[in-house]
Design a protein around this motif. Structure first.
Motif, PDB file in Angstrom:
ATOM      1  N   SER A  54       0.845  -1.194   0.000  1.00  0.00           N
ATOM      2  CA  SER A  54       0.000   0.000   0.000  1.00  0.00           C
ATOM      3  C   SER A  54       0.878   1.240   0.000  1.00  0.00           C
ATOM      4  O   SER A  54       2.090   1.157  -0.007  1.00  0.00           O
ATOM      5  CB  SER A  54      -0.936  -0.003   1.213  1.00  0.00           C
ATOM      6  N   GLU A  55       0.231   2.362   0.003  1.00  0.00           N
ATOM      7  CA  GLU A  55       0.957   3.627   0.001  1.00  0.00           C
ATOM      8  C   GLU A  55       1.686   3.811   1.326  1.00  0.00           C
ATOM      9  O   GLU A  55       1.284   3.260   2.342  1.00  0.00           O
ATOM     10  CB  GLU A  55      -0.027   4.783  -0.180  1.00  0.00           C
ATOM     11  N   PRO A  56       2.729   4.607   1.359  1.00  0.00           N
ATOM     12  CA  PRO A  56       3.397   4.880   2.624  1.00  0.00           C
ATOM     13  C   PRO A  56       2.405   5.453   3.627  1.00  0.00           C
ATOM     14  O   PRO A  56       1.601   6.304   3.286  1.00  0.00           O
ATOM     15  CB  PRO A  56       4.461   5.914   2.267  1.00  0.00           C
ATOM     16  N   SER A  57       2.456   4.946   4.846  1.00  0.00           N
ATOM     17  CA  SER A  57       1.498   5.414   5.844  1.00  0.00           C
ATOM     18  C   SER A  57       2.157   6.282   6.902  1.00  0.00           C
ATOM     19  O   SER A  57       1.593   6.509   7.947  1.00  0.00           O
ATOM     20  CB  SER A  57       0.819   4.209   6.508  1.00  0.00           C
ATOM     21  N   ASP A  58       3.352   6.746   6.626  1.00  0.00           N
ATOM     22  CA  ASP A  58       4.057   7.541   7.626  1.00  0.00           C
ATOM     23  C   ASP A  58       3.609   8.993   7.649  1.00  0.00           C
ATOM     24  O   ASP A  58       4.093   9.784   8.441  1.00  0.00           O
ATOM     25  CB  ASP A  58       5.562   7.456   7.424  1.00  0.00           C
ATOM     26  N   GLY A  59       2.668   9.353   6.786  1.00  0.00           N
ATOM     27  CA  GLY A  59       2.153  10.715   6.778  1.00  0.00           C
ATOM     28  C   GLY A  59       3.043  11.698   6.059  1.00  0.00           C
ATOM     29  O   GLY A  59       2.759  12.883   6.016  1.00  0.00           O
ATOM     30  N   VAL A  60       4.143  11.238   5.475  1.00  0.00           N
ATOM     31  CA  VAL A  60       5.067  12.134   4.788  1.00  0.00           C
ATOM     32  C   VAL A  60       4.756  12.124   3.299  1.00  0.00           C
ATOM     33  O   VAL A  60       4.735  11.086   2.664  1.00  0.00           O
ATOM     34  CB  VAL A  60       6.530  11.690   5.029  1.00  0.00           C
ATOM     35  N   ASP A  61       4.488  13.293   2.773  1.00  0.00           N
ATOM     36  CA  ASP A  61       4.297  13.462   1.341  1.00  0.00           C
ATOM     37  C   ASP A  61       4.955  14.782   0.992  1.00  0.00           C
ATOM     38  O   ASP A  61       4.461  15.844   1.361  1.00  0.00           O
ATOM     39  CB  ASP A  61       2.818  13.468   0.974  1.00  0.00           C
ATOM     40  N   PRO A  62       6.086  14.737   0.302  1.00  0.00           N
ATOM     41  CA  PRO A  62       6.834  15.965   0.026  1.00  0.00           C
ATOM     42  C   PRO A  62       6.004  17.038  -0.672  1.00  0.00           C
ATOM     43  O   PRO A  62       6.151  18.214  -0.367  1.00  0.00           O
ATOM     44  CB  PRO A  62       7.990  15.503  -0.865  1.00  0.00           C
ATOM     45  N   LEU A  63       5.134  16.662  -1.583  1.00  0.00           N
ATOM     46  CA  LEU A  63       4.303  17.639  -2.276  1.00  0.00           C
ATOM     47  C   LEU A  63       3.402  18.370  -1.289  1.00  0.00           C
ATOM     48  O   LEU A  63       3.391  19.598  -1.232  1.00  0.00           O
ATOM     49  CB  LEU A  63       3.444  16.971  -3.356  1.00  0.00           C
ATOM     50  N   ILE A  64       2.674  17.625  -0.502  1.00  0.00           N
ATOM     51  CA  ILE A  64       1.748  18.226   0.457  1.00  0.00           C
ATOM     52  C   ILE A  64       2.514  19.018   1.509  1.00  0.00           C
ATOM     53  O   ILE A  64       2.127  20.136   1.860  1.00  0.00           O
ATOM     54  CB  ILE A  64       0.859  17.145   1.108  1.00  0.00           C
ATOM     55  N   ASP A  65       3.617  18.458   1.986  1.00  0.00           N
ATOM     56  CA  ASP A  65       4.418  19.158   2.998  1.00  0.00           C
ATOM     57  C   ASP A  65       4.957  20.489   2.483  1.00  0.00           C
ATOM     58  O   ASP A  65       5.102  21.442   3.249  1.00  0.00           O
ATOM     59  CB  ASP A  65       5.570  18.282   3.478  1.00  0.00           C
ATOM     60  N   SER A  66       5.235  20.576   1.181  1.00  0.00           N
ATOM     61  CA  SER A  66       5.779  21.821   0.625  1.00  0.00           C
ATOM     62  C   SER A  66       4.753  22.951   0.628  1.00  0.00           C
ATOM     63  O   SER A  66       5.114  24.112   0.512  1.00  0.00           O
ATOM     64  CB  SER A  66       6.299  21.591  -0.796  1.00  0.00           C
ATOM     65  N   TRP A  67       3.495  22.625   0.754  1.00  0.00           N
ATOM     66  CA  TRP A  67       2.444  23.639   0.752  1.00  0.00           C
ATOM     67  C   TRP A  67       2.331  24.365   2.089  1.00  0.00           C
ATOM     68  O   TRP A  67       1.668  25.398   2.185  1.00  0.00           O
ATOM     69  CB  TRP A  67       1.089  23.026   0.432  1.00  0.00           C
ATOM     70  N   PHE A  68       2.918  23.802   3.144  1.00  0.00           N
ATOM     71  CA  PHE A  68       2.724  24.344   4.481  1.00  0.00           C
ATOM     72  C   PHE A  68       4.032  24.801   5.107  1.00  0.00           C
ATOM     73  O   PHE A  68       5.083  24.202   4.894  1.00  0.00           O
ATOM     74  CB  PHE A  68       2.059  23.299   5.384  1.00  0.00           C
ATOM     75  N   ALA A  69       3.930  25.849   5.910  1.00  0.00           N
ATOM     76  CA  ALA A  69       5.069  26.344   6.689  1.00  0.00           C
ATOM     77  C   ALA A  69       5.217  25.450   7.920  1.00  0.00           C
ATOM     78  O   ALA A  69       4.294  24.707   8.267  1.00  0.00           O
ATOM     79  CB  ALA A  69       4.812  27.801   7.103  1.00  0.00           C
TER      80      ALA A  69
END
Length: 165
Positions: A54-69
């Motif tokens: 399945s997809e990584p479940s660690d909650g890390v997604d560089p794209l999404i993380d780049s949207w937030f400070a």
């Protein structure tokens, strides 16, 4: 993995302590404990296999993380779009770009999005079809929407107004 083995042995002993009142003595204690350990190992292997497929479940997604400070606020808020969604959905060109973007969504996220949102398959049925939990489905849908947003912003909404309106 030595650490995982030690954890499984500890989990087995804890399970044995909890189940001790139900132990009838039909087998040796050692055999009973090994049976518990065997079940713990099988459960561990199944969980490991699910995580790997399945997809990584660690909650890390560089794209999404780049949207937030770092403080959790938007680093760059989404742009306001002054466009009529009904008109947009009528455009064949938009759907071609959308299909391209959907095909670019990695892993099972694209498949989950297509089943749930495009084909309107019930969430429980999508979970069965993909052999995932409902929580994992919502994570996959969130990631798919994020990828679609980024792709559409770059390939459709980033165009000059007369091209994309």
């Amino acid at each position: 993995n030595r650490s995982a083995a030690e954890d499984l042995v500890q989990e087995s002993f804890l399970a044995a302590l909890k189940a001790q009142p139900g132990f009838r003595g039909d087998s040796e204690v050692r055999t009973w404990l090994i049976g518990i350990l065997r079940h713990k190992i099988i459960d561990h292997l199944r969980a490991t296999d699910r995580r790997n497929t399945s997809e990584p479940s660690d909650g890390v997604d560089p794209l999404i993380d780049s949207w937030f400070a770092p403080d959790g606020r938007w680093a760059k808020p989404p742009a306001r779009l002054d466009i009529d969604p009904a008109r947009l959905l009528e455009r064949k060109e938009f759907w071609e770009v959308f299909q391209h973007c959907l095909e670019a969504v990695p892993g099972r996220a694209g498949e989950a999005f297509a089943l749930r949102m495009m084909s309107e398959v019930a969430a429980a049925d999508v979970c069965k079809e993909l052999s995932i939990t409902s929580t994992n489905l919502w994570v996959l849908l969130h990631r798919a929407r994020a990828r679609l947003r980024a792709c559409l912003e770059a390939n459709w909404f980033g165009r000059p107004l007369e091209e994309s309106a």
